[in-house]
Design an enzyme around this catalytic site. Structure first.
Site, PDB file in Angstrom:
ATOM      1  N   CYS A   1      18.708  23.429 -73.924  1.00  0.00           N
ATOM      2  CA  CYS A   1      17.359  23.473 -74.492  1.00  0.00           C
ATOM      3  C   CYS A   1      16.599  24.714 -74.009  1.00  0.00           C
ATOM      4  O   CYS A   1      15.894  25.350 -74.774  1.00  0.00           O
ATOM      5  CB  CYS A   1      16.537  22.256 -74.076  1.00  0.00           C
ATOM      6  SG  CYS A   1      17.418  20.722 -74.137  1.00  0.00           S
ATOM      7  N   ASP A   2      16.741  25.045 -72.730  1.00  0.00           N
ATOM      8  CA  ASP A   2      15.830  26.032 -72.127  1.00  0.00           C
ATOM      9  C   ASP A   2      16.491  27.317 -71.654  1.00  0.00           C
ATOM     10  O   ASP A   2      15.785  28.254 -71.256  1.00  0.00           O
ATOM     11  CB  ASP A   2      15.112  25.382 -70.924  1.00  0.00           C
ATOM     12  CG  ASP A   2      14.323  24.149 -71.345  1.00  0.00           C
ATOM     13  OD1 ASP A   2      13.827  24.140 -72.480  1.00  0.00           O
ATOM     14  OD2 ASP A   2      14.217  23.214 -70.543  1.00  0.00           O
TER      15      ASP A   2
ATOM     16  N   CYS B   1      17.851  20.673 -68.815  1.00  0.00           N
ATOM     17  CA  CYS B   1      18.681  20.905 -70.002  1.00  0.00           C
ATOM     18  C   CYS B   1      18.860  22.396 -70.267  1.00  0.00           C
ATOM     19  O   CYS B   1      17.967  23.052 -70.805  1.00  0.00           O
ATOM     20  CB  CYS B   1      18.039  20.214 -71.206  1.00  0.00           C
ATOM     21  SG  CYS B   1      18.921  20.546 -72.731  1.00  0.00           S
TER      22      CYS B   1
END
Ligand code: NAP
Length: 311
Positions: free
Chosen positions: A137-138, A134
């Site tokens: 997300c990261d 993701c």
């Protein structure tokens, strides 16, 4: 909490929440078990540019917040819990959540799909330690780093383009010499100066350093089978998705890829009063808007079932 329901919706992506809006407006007082990743895959994406009604685009998480607010406004109850199992041995069916058991006249399944993994050495160990599925997300953790994206579809292009916001360089590793992604996404990625491509190549192992963080990838050429090792600060796997159907194995009919089978142009499954919508039953279109449309269908199918059976 009331434990006898007319309809229980499992999943809270665009399909589940659209079903919730329609069921709530039909006064069915639905309960939505949202799962741990409430809002589904769109909560892990950034700009959604192709959802009708948003000419300037909309952020995925914002879109999901709006759908949720709309469902709640009409009386849907959204609970951030995972369903443990369903019991179809008697009717009304039972849905088990933690220690609670709910009887329900109908079930709408909207459990979506999850990122596919490569199943190669080092993957499990290094997930979350330089390895991710993701970018939204990261990506933030990879400022000025040299990172890799695996895959050649729209997801991979989207992740690669997004990651250029942070990274020094993004290299897309794709097993063939042609991208699967749509023309517009391919062109965007191919013309991005921060993105390089390594075609005809696939990873065989993720390598960790002495601290247990990812440091490189073993790759192999799909042309001459030559192997090599490359350094990497981070790898994002973007090779597609699997339907989330573990709750229904042996219960519902599924196709050869594990997607729930629906009957004809409806959301009906092989079991009475159980309906499926969104990515869990769609291996072809897999769009937020088609998921939302099929969520609407499932709500209407459930409502008609209840009406026809005087429930
Ligand atoms: P996808 O279209 O199935 O593409 C998966 C990619 O990963 C393919 O290039 C495939 O290679 C590669 N791949 C699969 N298994 C692999 C393995 N074991 N090792 C190495 N590579 C592997 O999946 P997706 O990109 O997630 O897209 C799914 C659907 O969502 C599509 O309909 C897409 O259009 C849509 N989508 C749209 C957007 C957007 O419009 N913004 C964004 C994301 C997704 P091959 O090409 O060789 O098969």
């Amino acid at each position: 909490m009331e434990t006898k329901k007319k309809v229980i919706i499992i999943g809270s992506g665009p399909a589940g929440l659209t079903a919730a809006i329609y069921c709530a407006r039909a006064n069915l007082k639905p309960i939505v078990f949202e799962g741990f990743q409430a809002g589904g895959q769109l909560t892990m994406t950034t700009d959604v540019e192709n959802f009708p009604g948003f000419p300037d685009g909309v952020m995925g998480p914002d879109l999901m917040d709006m759908l949720r607010a709309q469902a709640i406004k009409f009386g849907a109850e959204c609970v951030q819990k995972n369903v443990d199992s369903i019991d179809i041995s008697s009717y009304p069916y039972k849905v088990l959540v933690n220690k609670d058991s709910f009887d329900t006249d109908s079930i709408i399944i909207a459990t979506g799909a999850s990122a596919k993994l490569l199943d190669i050495k080092g993957e499990e160990l290094l997930m979350g330690r330089g390895l991710s599925t993701c970018a939204t997300c990261d990506g933030f953790f990879y400022k000025d780093k040299n990172i890799h994206v695996i895959g050649g579809g729209d997801s991979a292009m989207e992740e690669a383009i997004y990651l250029t916001k942070f990274a020094n360089k993004v290299t897309v590793i794709h097993r063939r010499d042609q991208l699967r992604a749509s023309k517009i996404m391919s062109e965007r990625a191919l013309s991005n100066k921060k993105i390089d491509f390594l075609f005809n190549t696939y990873p065989t192992e993720f390598i960790g350093d002495e601290n247990g963080n990812l440091s490189g990838i073993k790759i192999v050429s799909s042309i001459n089978s030559e192997t090599s090792e490359i350094d990497s600060d981070g790898v994002f796997i973007a090779i597609g998705h699997n339907p989330n159907t573990s709750l229904f194995t042996g219960v519902l009919d599924m196709d050869e890829n594990g997607y729930i089978k629906t009957i004809g142009k409806s959301s009906k499954t092989n079991l009475k009063a159980i309906f499926a919508c969104g990515d869990v039953q769609d291996s072809i279109y897999r769009q937020a808007i088609t998921a939302a449309g099929s969520g609407c269908m499932a709500a209407i199918d459930a409502e008609r079932y209840l009406e026809e059976n005087n429930l």
